[in-house]
Design a protein around this motif. Structure first.
Motif, PDB file in Angstrom:
ATOM      1  N   VAL A   5       0.726  -1.103   0.035  1.00  0.00           N
ATOM      2  CA  VAL A   5       0.076  -0.028   0.146  1.00  0.00           C
ATOM      3  C   VAL A   5       0.924   1.217   0.011  1.00  0.00           C
ATOM      4  N   GLU A   6       0.655   2.028  -0.986  1.00  0.00           N
ATOM      5  CA  GLU A   6       1.337   3.151  -1.172  1.00  0.00           C
ATOM      6  C   GLU A   6       0.627   4.437  -0.550  1.00  0.00           C
ATOM      7  N   ALA A  99       6.725  -2.147  -5.562  1.00  0.00           N
ATOM      8  CA  ALA A  99       6.503  -3.746  -6.079  1.00  0.00           C
ATOM      9  C   ALA A  99       7.771  -4.298  -5.187  1.00  0.00           C
ATOM     10  N   ALA A 100       7.382  -5.569  -5.202  1.00  0.00           N
ATOM     11  CA  ALA A 100       8.279  -6.467  -4.444  1.00  0.00           C
ATOM     12  C   ALA A 100       8.430  -7.701  -5.183  1.00  0.00           C
ATOM     13  N   ARG A 101       9.817  -8.233  -5.187  1.00  0.00           N
ATOM     14  CA  ARG A 101      10.375  -9.317  -5.474  1.00  0.00           C
ATOM     15  C   ARG A 101      11.268 -10.273  -4.747  1.00  0.00           C
ATOM     16  N   ARG A 102      11.161 -11.491  -4.872  1.00  0.00           N
ATOM     17  CA  ARG A 102      11.962 -12.256  -4.099  1.00  0.00           C
ATOM     18  C   ARG A 102      13.548 -12.308  -4.604  1.00  0.00           C
ATOM     19  N   GLY A 103      14.515 -12.118  -4.047  1.00  0.00           N
ATOM     20  CA  GLY A 103      15.861 -12.047  -4.363  1.00  0.00           C
ATOM     21  C   GLY A 103      16.570 -10.824  -4.622  1.00  0.00           C
ATOM     22  N   GLN A 117      -1.447  -0.414  -5.198  1.00  0.00           N
ATOM     23  CA  GLN A 117      -2.398   0.178  -6.349  1.00  0.00           C
ATOM     24  C   GLN A 117      -1.871   1.594  -6.866  1.00  0.00           C
ATOM     25  N   GLY A 118      -0.751   1.999  -6.279  1.00  0.00           N
ATOM     26  CA  GLY A 118      -0.177   3.130  -6.768  1.00  0.00           C
ATOM     27  C   GLY A 118      -0.734   4.547  -6.161  1.00  0.00           C
ATOM     28  N   THR A 119       0.317   5.485  -6.073  1.00  0.00           N
ATOM     29  CA  THR A 119      -0.167   6.805  -5.700  1.00  0.00           C
ATOM     30  C   THR A 119       0.282   8.014  -6.671  1.00  0.00           C
TER      31      THR A 119
END
Length: 125
Positions: A5-6, A99-103, A117-119
């Protein structure tokens, strides 16, 4: 499952500053295992990379257009990631996504698994 949540977007004059925040949560989500990124999308344009940070915060990446002006940081204890934006320009106007990513870090939209969802950030000239 990761929820992002941004917050912190708004209207600012050119030359001003804003600080975006992204709160991460999830029942089985271990924040420390994830690299985090900020992307933005202006009307009629593709989503583009802004900044990214590794799980420990020791390595960061920036788009050339924001280098020096923007700073990404994270607080793993609070499961938060931030984007400090200084010397804002009209061309920074866009919806900003966390955004999220493993690694490891990545500049590529397709490498991120979870999105907020963006801001909206609007810079008036």
């Amino acid at each position: 499952q990761v929820q992002l949540v941004e917050s912190g977007g708004g209207l600012v004059q050119a030359g001003g500053s804003l600080r975006l925040s992204c709160a991460a949560s999830g029942r089985t989500f271990t924040f420390d295992n994830y690299a985090m990124g900020w992307f933005r999308q202006a009307p009629g344009k593709e989503r583009e990379f802004v900044a990214a940070i590794t799980w420990g915060g020791g390595s960061t990446l920036y788009a050339d257009s924001v280098k020096v002006r923007f700073t990404i940081s994270r607080d793993n204890a609070k499961k938060m990631v931030y984007l400090q934006m200084n010397s804002l320009k009209s061309e920074d106007t866009a919806v900003y996504y966390c955004a999220a990513r493993r690694g490891s870090n990545s500049r590529y939209v397709g490498n991120y698994d979870s999105w907020g969802q963006g801001t909206q950030v609007t810079v008036s000239s």
